[in-house]
Design an enzyme around this catalytic site. Structure first.
Site, short mmCIF file in Angstrom:
data_model
loop_
_atom_site.label_atom_id
_atom_site.label_comp_id
_atom_site.label_asym_id
_atom_site.label_seq_id
_atom_site.Cartn_x
_atom_site.Cartn_y
_atom_site.Cartn_z
N ASP A 159 9.56 -4.10 -17.91
CA ASP A 159 10.84 -3.61 -17.39
C ASP A 159 11.63 -4.66 -16.62
OD1 ASP A 159 9.31 -3.97 -15.13
OD2 ASP A 159 8.81 -1.85 -14.92
N GLU B 214 3.96 -1.96 -23.11
CA GLU B 214 4.00 -1.16 -21.87
C GLU B 214 5.23 -0.26 -21.86
OE1 GLU B 214 4.82 -2.58 -17.67
OE2 GLU B 214 2.65 -2.59 -17.55
N GLU C 284 14.27 -1.74 -12.45
CA GLU C 284 13.28 -1.64 -13.52
C GLU C 284 13.31 -0.31 -14.27
OE1 GLU C 284 12.70 -2.91 -10.52
OE2 GLU C 284 12.03 -4.96 -10.87
N HIS D 49 7.26 -7.47 -2.94
CA HIS D 49 8.39 -8.23 -3.48
C HIS D 49 9.54 -7.37 -3.99
CE1 HIS D 49 7.90 -7.29 -7.76
NE2 HIS D 49 6.62 -7.27 -7.52
N ARG E 137 12.72 -5.49 -5.10
CA ARG E 137 14.11 -5.67 -4.66
C ARG E 137 14.56 -4.55 -3.73
NH1 ARG E 137 18.08 -9.20 -7.58
NH2 ARG E 137 16.76 -10.60 -8.79
N HIS F 188 5.28 -13.97 -2.39
CA HIS F 188 6.14 -14.20 -3.55
C HIS F 188 7.05 -15.40 -3.29
CE1 HIS F 188 9.00 -13.06 -6.79
NE2 HIS F 188 8.02 -12.29 -7.24
C1 UD1 Z 1 11.23 -9.90 -10.91
C2 UD1 Z 1 11.37 -8.64 -11.76
C3 UD1 Z 1 10.41 -7.58 -11.27
C4 UD1 Z 1 9.00 -8.10 -11.22
C5 UD1 Z 1 8.95 -9.38 -10.42
C6 UD1 Z 1 7.58 -9.95 -10.53
C7 UD1 Z 1 13.60 -8.15 -12.63
C8 UD1 Z 1 14.85 -7.39 -12.40
N1 UD1 Z 1 12.71 -8.08 -11.64
O1 UD1 Z 1 11.57 -9.61 -9.57
O2 UD1 Z 1 10.46 -6.45 -12.15
O3 UD1 Z 1 8.18 -7.12 -10.62
O4 UD1 Z 1 9.88 -10.34 -10.94
O5 UD1 Z 1 7.30 -10.91 -9.56
O6 UD1 Z 1 13.44 -8.75 -13.65
N2 UD1 Z 1 11.54 -17.69 -7.51
C9 UD1 Z 1 11.18 -19.02 -7.57
N3 UD1 Z 1 10.17 -19.39 -8.41
C10 UD1 Z 1 9.48 -18.50 -9.17
C11 UD1 Z 1 9.85 -17.14 -9.11
C12 UD1 Z 1 10.88 -16.76 -8.28
O7 UD1 Z 1 11.75 -19.84 -6.89
O8 UD1 Z 1 8.56 -18.89 -9.90
C13 UD1 Z 1 12.63 -17.25 -6.57
C14 UD1 Z 1 14.05 -17.62 -7.00
O9 UD1 Z 1 14.81 -17.92 -5.88
C15 UD1 Z 1 14.53 -16.30 -7.61
C16 UD1 Z 1 13.85 -15.29 -6.72
O10 UD1 Z 1 12.58 -15.84 -6.45
O11 UD1 Z 1 15.93 -16.19 -7.58
C17 UD1 Z 1 13.68 -13.93 -7.30
O12 UD1 Z 1 13.16 -13.98 -8.63
P1 UD1 Z 1 13.49 -12.79 -9.65
O13 UD1 Z 1 12.81 -12.96 -10.93
O14 UD1 Z 1 14.98 -12.63 -9.70
O15 UD1 Z 1 12.75 -11.61 -8.84
P2 UD1 Z 1 12.89 -10.08 -8.81
O16 UD1 Z 1 14.07 -9.56 -9.55
O17 UD1 Z 1 12.73 -9.66 -7.41
N1 UDP Z 2 -0.78 -11.94 -8.97
C1 UDP Z 2 -1.24 -13.26 -9.05
N2 UDP Z 2 -1.17 -14.04 -7.92
C2 UDP Z 2 -0.66 -13.58 -6.75
C3 UDP Z 2 -0.16 -12.25 -6.70
C4 UDP Z 2 -0.23 -11.47 -7.83
O1 UDP Z 2 -1.72 -13.70 -10.09
O2 UDP Z 2 -0.63 -14.34 -5.77
C5 UDP Z 2 -0.82 -11.11 -10.19
C6 UDP Z 2 -1.46 -9.75 -10.04
O3 UDP Z 2 -2.84 -9.81 -10.32
C7 UDP Z 2 -0.73 -8.91 -11.07
C8 UDP Z 2 0.64 -9.56 -11.14
O4 UDP Z 2 0.52 -10.84 -10.53
O5 UDP Z 2 -1.32 -9.00 -12.35
C9 UDP Z 2 1.66 -8.73 -10.44
O6 UDP Z 2 2.86 -9.44 -10.33
P1 UDP Z 2 4.03 -8.96 -9.39
O7 UDP Z 2 3.48 -8.16 -8.27
O8 UDP Z 2 4.82 -10.19 -9.08
O9 UDP Z 2 4.93 -8.07 -10.34
P2 UDP Z 2 4.87 -6.53 -10.79
O10 UDP Z 2 3.53 -6.23 -11.32
O11 UDP Z 2 5.22 -5.71 -9.58
O12 UDP Z 2 5.94 -6.42 -11.81
#
Ligand code: UD1
Ligand code: UDP
Length: 379
Positions: free
Chosen positions: A95, A117, A131, A208, A210, A241
Site C-alpha cells: 500500500d 498482499e 495507505e 514512523h 505519517r 526510521h
Molecule cells: C513510507 C510508506 C509507508 C511505509 C513506510 C515504511 C507511503 C505513502 N508510505 O512511509 O506505507 O510504511 O514507508 O518505512 O508510501 N528517508 C531517507 N532514506 C530512506 C528512507 C527515508 O532519507 O532510506 C527519509 C526521506 O527524507 C524521506 C522520508 O524519510 O522523504 C520519508 O520517506 P517516505 O517513503 O516518504 O516515508 P513514509 O511515506 O512516511
Molecule cells: N525492520 C528492519 N529494521 C529496522 C526496523 C524494521 O529490518 O530497524 C523491518 C521489520 O522487520 C519489518 C519492516 O522493516 O519487516 C517494517 O518496515 P516499516 O515499519 O518501515 O514499514 P511498514 O511495515 O509499517 O509498512
C-alpha cells in the site's frame, strides 16, 4: 518465457518482495526487478541482505518528499521504462505510493497488475494515511489479487472482486522472517550485543506512520521517557526510521536516558534477532505487527485501528491508540502483570506458513497460462 516485473521502493516492500523475487529467479519465468528508490539506504540494506540486484532503479528519493512527488516521479519513470521493457505482468506489493503508482502506470499501458498482499482494509480512508486509499486504488486495477489471509480475501469479495482472481497465499513476510531469523547474526552495535549477552529485558519500539507525525509522535517520545524512568531494569531499543520528521518528534524527550538505546535502522537479520530477544514490542508498523506474533512476542500497536485484525483476534496484539498516558499505562501493565503477559505471549501464525512465495508464483503462472495454482493458505 513470460517476463515478470516486480516493482518496489521501500523497506517493507523489499522485505516482502524478496521471497517472490528469489522464487521467480528459480522458476520458468523471467524476472526484471525494478526499484523506484522511494527509500534509499533502507531499501539497499534489504536488497543487499537478500542478494536482490535491481535491473532498473528510478532513484526518485528526495529529502522530505511529498506523496505527490513520489507518485509523479514513479509513474513518469515507469512509463519511460515500459517503452523499452514491456513485461507480461507487473508485481506490486502492499500500500505504499510506489506500489499504487506502479499499478497505475502498468494499468495505463495495459500490463496485467498482480497485487501482493491484497485485500487489507482498516475501513477508515484516513488511517493509515494514505495507505488505505493506496491499497483500494490498487485493488481497482489489479488482475490478480494475492491475499495473505482468508479475511483479506473476504474483504475483496465484499468489493465484488471475482473469487477466481484471488489466491490466498499467506504473507510473504513470514517466508522472509523464517529464512532470516534462523541464521545467526551479530549486532553491529556493541550496545545491543551487550543487552543480548546480559539477557536484559527489552522493549522494542518502532514508529514512523505519517498520521502519527507531529504532536502525537512527540507524545510517543514522552511516553517512552516516562516508561524508561518507571522501569529501571528495562532497556528500550528504538531503531529509528530515516525520516527526519520522525527523528525531530521522538528524540528530544529521550536525551540522557541511560536505559534507552536509539540505533540507525537495523539490517533485517539484526532486527529479527532483536525481535526474538525482546519481551514486548511497541509499534505502529504493519510488518512488525505480522512478524512478532509468530515469534510469540506480545505487541502493543500505537494506532486507532488496524487492517491486520487476525493477531488481535488471536490475542497476541492489542490496539492501544496513540495517547501518551495510555501508552505508558498499557506498557507498564503488560510488563508488570504476569498473567496478562502470558496470555499474550503465545506464538501464533495467522499470517503465513513460509510458503507464500510458492503460492504467489503458482498463481501468477496460472494467470499467464503456464501453470496451475496451489492450495490456498489456511491459518
Ligand atoms: C513510507 C510508506 C509507508 C511505509 C513506510 C515504511 C507511503 C505513502 N508510505 O512511509 O506505507 O510504511 O514507508 O518505512 O508510501 N528517508 C531517507 N532514506 C530512506 C528512507 C527515508 O532519507 O532510506 C527519509 C526521506 O527524507 C524521506 C522520508 O524519510 O522523504 C520519508 O520517506 P517516505 O517513503 O516518504 O516515508 P513514509 O511515506 O512516511
Ligand atoms: N525492520 C528492519 N529494521 C529496522 C526496523 C524494521 O529490518 O530497524 C523491518 C521489520 O522487520 C519489518 C519492516 O522493516 O519487516 C517494517 O518496515 P516499516 O515499519 O518501515 O514499514 P511498514 O511495515 O509499517 O509498512
Amino acid at each position: 518465457m513470460p517476463l515478470i516485473m516486480p516493482i518496489f521502493g521501500t523497506r517493507p516492500e523489499a522485505i516482502k518482495m524478496a521471497p517472490i523475487v528469489q522464487a521467480l529467479k528459480s522458476s520458468d519465468m523471467d524476472c526484471f526487478v525494478t526499484v523506484t528508490g522511494q527509500h534509499r539506504d533502507m531499501l539497499d540494506q534489504v536488497n543487499d541482505l537478500f542478494g536482490v540486484v535491481p535491473d532498473a532503479d528510478l532513484n526518485i528519493l528526495q529529502p522530505r518528499q511529498s506523496l505527490s512527488s513520489i507518485l509523479v516521479r514513479t509513474i513518469d519513470g515507469l512509463d519511460r521504462l515500459f517503452a523499452s521493457n514491456m513485461p507480461d505482468a507487473v508485481l506490486v506489493q502492499g500500500d505504499t505510493t510506489t506500489s499504487t503508482a506502479g499499478a497505475i502506470a502498468a494499468f495505463y499501458r495495459g500490463i496485467p497488475v498482480v497485487h501482493v498482499e491484497a485485500g487489507l482494509r482498516s475501513g477508515d480512508i484516513f488511517s493509515p494515511f494514505p495507505e488505505e486509499a493506496n491499497r483500494k486504488i490498487t485493488s481497482q486495477v489489479a488482475s490478480l489479487h494475492l491475499a495473505p489471509t482468508a479475511m483479506s480475501k473476504a474483504n475483496l469479495l465484499k468489493e465484488n472482486v471475482a473469487a477466481a482472481d484471488i489466491v490466498v497465499t499467506g504473507n510473504t513476510v513470514i517466508d522472509a522472517l523464517l529464512t532470516t531469523v534462523s541464521k545467526p547474526v551479530s549486532f553491529s552495535d556493541p550496545r545491543l550485543e551487550e543487552v543480548a549477552e546480559a539477557g536484559k529485558k527489552v522493549l522494542l519500539v518502532t514508529t514512523h506512520r505519517r498520521e502519527n507525525q507531529g504532536e502525537t509522535m512527540r507524545g510517543i517520545g514522552r511516553a517512552l521517557a516516562r516508561i524508561a524512568d518507571a522501569e529501571g531494569d528495562l532497556t528500550i531499543v528504538l531503531p529509528i526510521h530515516k525520516n527526519p520528521a520522525v527523528r525531530e518528534a521522538v528524540l528530544p524527550a529521550l536525551t540522557g536516558k541511560s536505559n534507552v538505546i536509539v540505533t540507525e535502522p537495523l539490517a533485517y537479520g539484526e532486527f529479527t534477532r532483536l525481535l526474538a530477544i525482546s519481551a514486548v514490542v511497541l509499534t505502529d508498523s504493519g510488518g512488525v505487527q505480522e512478524e512478532a506474533p509468530s515469534l510469540g512476542k506480545p505487541v502493543l500497536v500505537m494506532r486507532e485501528n488496524t487492517e491486520r485484525p487476525e493477531a488481535v483476534d488471536a490475542g497476541t496484539v492489542r490496539l492501544i491508540g496513540t495517547a501518551e498516558q495510555r501508552i505508558v499505562d498499557e506498557v507498564l501493565l503488560l510488563l508488570r502483570d504476569e498473567v496478562l503477559y502470558k496470555t499474550m505471549a503465545n506464538a501464533v501464525n495467522p499470517y503465513g506458513d513460509g510458503m507464500a512465495a510458492s503460492r504467489s508464483i503458482a498463481g501468477i503462472a496460472q494467470m499467464l497460462g503456464v501453470g496451475s495454482r496451489l492450495t490456498d493458505f489456511e491459518a
